[in-house]
Design a protein around this motif. Structure first.
Motif, PDB file in Angstrom:
ATOM      1  N   MET A  55      -1.724   3.343  17.410  1.00 31.06           N
ATOM      2  CA  MET A  55      -1.799   2.671  16.106  1.00 31.06           C
ATOM      3  C   MET A  55      -0.394   2.484  15.560  1.00 31.06           C
ATOM      4  O   MET A  55       0.477   3.310  15.801  1.00 31.06           O
ATOM      5  N   HIS A  56      -0.212   1.390  14.800  1.00 37.21           N
ATOM      6  CA  HIS A  56       1.177   1.138  14.430  1.00 37.21           C
ATOM      7  C   HIS A  56       1.387   1.506  12.977  1.00 37.21           C
ATOM      8  O   HIS A  56       1.428   0.752  12.062  1.00 37.21           O
ATOM      9  N   GLY A  57       1.493   2.839  12.784  1.00 39.89           N
ATOM     10  CA  GLY A  57       1.714   3.370  11.445  1.00 39.89           C
ATOM     11  C   GLY A  57       0.417   3.509  10.671  1.00 39.89           C
ATOM     12  O   GLY A  57      -0.286   2.537  10.460  1.00 39.89           O
ATOM     13  N   MET A  58       0.132   4.728  10.265  1.00 38.12           N
ATOM     14  CA  MET A  58      -1.078   4.993   9.485  1.00 38.12           C
ATOM     15  C   MET A  58      -0.895   4.431   8.080  1.00 38.12           C
ATOM     16  O   MET A  58       0.111   4.678   7.440  1.00 38.12           O
ATOM     17  N   LEU A  59      -1.851   3.652   7.618  1.00 40.20           N
ATOM     18  CA  LEU A  59      -1.759   3.075   6.282  1.00 40.20           C
ATOM     19  C   LEU A  59      -2.562   3.933   5.313  1.00 40.20           C
ATOM     20  O   LEU A  59      -3.782   3.976   5.399  1.00 40.20           O
ATOM     21  N   ARG A  60      -1.854   4.618   4.410  1.00 40.44           N
ATOM     22  CA  ARG A  60      -2.561   5.438   3.423  1.00 40.44           C
ATOM     23  C   ARG A  60      -3.089   4.560   2.302  1.00 40.44           C
ATOM     24  O   ARG A  60      -4.248   4.631   1.921  1.00 40.44           O
ATOM     25  N   SER A  61      -2.218   3.733   1.747  1.00 42.60           N
ATOM     26  CA  SER A  61      -2.616   2.904   0.601  1.00 42.60           C
ATOM     27  C   SER A  61      -2.432   1.432   0.932  1.00 42.60           C
ATOM     28  O   SER A  61      -1.404   1.039   1.478  1.00 42.60           O
ATOM     29  N   MET A  62      -3.447   0.635   0.616  1.00 45.01           N
ATOM     30  CA  MET A  62      -3.369  -0.819   0.789  1.00 45.01           C
ATOM     31  C   MET A  62      -3.701  -1.440  -0.563  1.00 45.01           C
ATOM     32  O   MET A  62      -4.840  -1.360  -1.020  1.00 45.01           O
ATOM     33  N   LEU A  63      -2.680  -2.022  -1.194  1.00 38.46           N
ATOM     34  CA  LEU A  63      -2.859  -2.555  -2.555  1.00 38.46           C
ATOM     35  C   LEU A  63      -3.173  -4.048  -2.533  1.00 38.46           C
ATOM     36  O   LEU A  63      -2.367  -4.859  -2.060  1.00 38.46           O
ATOM     37  N   PHE A  64      -4.351  -4.394  -3.056  1.00 40.01           N
ATOM     38  CA  PHE A  64      -4.707  -5.800  -3.218  1.00 40.01           C
ATOM     39  C   PHE A  64      -3.837  -6.456  -4.275  1.00 40.01           C
ATOM     40  O   PHE A  64      -3.644  -5.900  -5.364  1.00 40.01           O
ATOM     41  N   VAL A  65      -3.334  -7.620  -3.965  1.00 47.41           N
ATOM     42  CA  VAL A  65      -2.573  -8.407  -4.928  1.00 47.41           C
ATOM     43  C   VAL A  65      -3.136  -9.830  -4.914  1.00 47.41           C
ATOM     44  O   VAL A  65      -3.151 -10.469  -3.859  1.00 47.41           O
ATOM     45  N   GLY A 115      -7.117   6.505   4.771  1.00 47.07           N
ATOM     46  CA  GLY A 115      -6.480   5.625   3.807  1.00 47.07           C
ATOM     47  C   GLY A 115      -7.505   5.079   2.843  1.00 47.07           C
ATOM     48  O   GLY A 115      -8.710   5.276   3.028  1.00 47.07           O
ATOM     49  N   LYS A 116      -6.995   4.380   1.814  1.00 41.59           N
ATOM     50  CA  LYS A 116      -7.900   3.830   0.807  1.00 41.59           C
ATOM     51  C   LYS A 116      -7.320   2.542   0.244  1.00 41.59           C
ATOM     52  O   LYS A 116      -6.108   2.414   0.075  1.00 41.59           O
ATOM     53  N   LEU A 117      -8.206   1.611  -0.049  1.00 41.35           N
ATOM     54  CA  LEU A 117      -7.805   0.367  -0.706  1.00 41.35           C
ATOM     55  C   LEU A 117      -7.527   0.644  -2.178  1.00 41.35           C
ATOM     56  O   LEU A 117      -8.149   1.522  -2.770  1.00 41.35           O
TER      57      LEU A 117
END
Ligand code: COA
Ligand code: MG
Length: 291
Positions: free
Chosen positions: A1-11, A226-228
């Motif tokens: 996996m290419h870097g664990m994404l903890r936070s993904m912020l919708f814009v 992670g979480k959106l």
């Protein structure tokens, strides 16, 4: 996996102001949204903004940039993809999937567009919002082995009620009703079956930091990594919640050391507690989440 994404912020992708704010913040990834947060008349403008944003990123950005496109069964989705892939986004968040075939089909579109635009073939990853349609929930297992582009699965609790004629996604106590908890658990298991990140859905009440922290703790305990997010104030609590603290890291290292000191033993003890293989696996997972 290419870097664990903890936070993904919708814009919302038609808002320069929010784009600037998101880019200045600590989210591991921004998700520039071309779907529900942008009205159809603003989409052409928003697509241009996304492309300009992608083109303006430096050589090694500290934050990933993802794009939520429209669902594949709408004519908007190809227009979204055609406009943005040349900017080499890290990935596409695909909403309202009906089956894993949608992710496979998206993968084919991406290959064609990457070729057209001179982007490394296969570089664009996919995260599916996998529980927004009834068929999506019923076919979640299909994501395992579907496409090598798949980086994660997430779930949504806002669109499914409308799709099934439910007036709410909540029960009498205010918690998610069983159908949505089922969808959440199936998404979690399907992500792990596919060997990709399980990413928890948004907390819509962005003025409730304590509630958010509780949700993040529960999600991590259960195997989400992670979480959106929908608001910048949610980013720090999410990042913190998915980062192991010193005590957890110390314990994980102690477990790994204990096994290393006892090669040949399947079961050992540490501080008077029995440890076997699953504890070692879990300790390795904790260390992998270290920052
Ligand atoms: N990304 C970046 N910046 C954001 C943001 C977001 N998701 N949400 C709010 N901000 C900014 C605001 O522009 C404001 O900046 P400013 O101080 O420079 O004006 C600041 O953060 C504080 O915002 P606030 O006043 O608390 O909220 P708001 O009323 O401006 O916005 C929402 C509330 C819900 C409309 C907004 O958070 C939003 O658009 N969220 C994302 C919605 C979305 O993409 N949904 C689709 C996925 S479910
Ligand atoms: Mg939605």
């Amino acid at each position: 996996m290419h870097g664990m994404l903890r936070s993904m912020l919708f814009v919302p992708a038609d808002s320069e102001r929010k784009l600037a704010k998101g880019a200045a913040g600590a989210a591991d990834a921004l998700v520039l949204d071309l779907e529900d947060s942008v009205v159809p008349e603003r989409r052409p403008f928003a697509r241009g903004l996304v492309r300009a944003y992608l083109d303006g990123r430096g050589a090694s950005p500290r934050q990933q940039t993802w794009v939520r496109v429209n669902p594949l069964d709408t004519p908007e989705s190809l227009a979204d993809l055609a406009a943005v892939i040349g900017g080499a986004p890290d990935g596409i968040l695909l909403p309202k999937t009906r089956t894993a075939d949608d992710a496979v089909r998206l993968g084919h579109y991406l290959t064609a567009l990457e070729q057209r635009d001179g982007v490394t073939l296969g570089a664009t990853r996919i995260i599916a919002v996998s529980t927004e349609t009834p068929m999506g929930v019923l076919t979640l297992q299909g994501f395992a082995g579907s496409t090598p582009r798949l980086a994660g699965l997430t779930w949504g609790a806002e669109d499914l009620p409308a799709a099934i004629g439910a007036s709410t996604n909540r029960d009498d106590s205010g918690e998610f009703a069983f159908t949505y908890r089922l969808a959440r658990s199936l998404c979690l298991l399907a992500a792990h079956a596919a060997g990709v990140q399980a990413i928890d859905t948004v907390a819509t009440d962005f003025r409730d930091p304590e509630g958010l922290k509780r949700e993040v703790r529960a999600a991590r305990r259960e195997g989400f990594t992670g979480k959106l997010a929908i608001h910048p104030d949610q980013v720090d609590p999410i990042n913190a919640g998915f980062t192991p603290d010193e005590e957890e890291l110390r314990h994980a290292q102690a477990v790994i050391d204990a096994f290393a000191a006892n090669p040949g033993a399947g079961t050992i003890q540490l501080d008077g507690k029995m440890l076997d293989r699953p504890h070692l696996t879990q300790a390795q997972r904790v260390l992998a989440m270290r920052r």
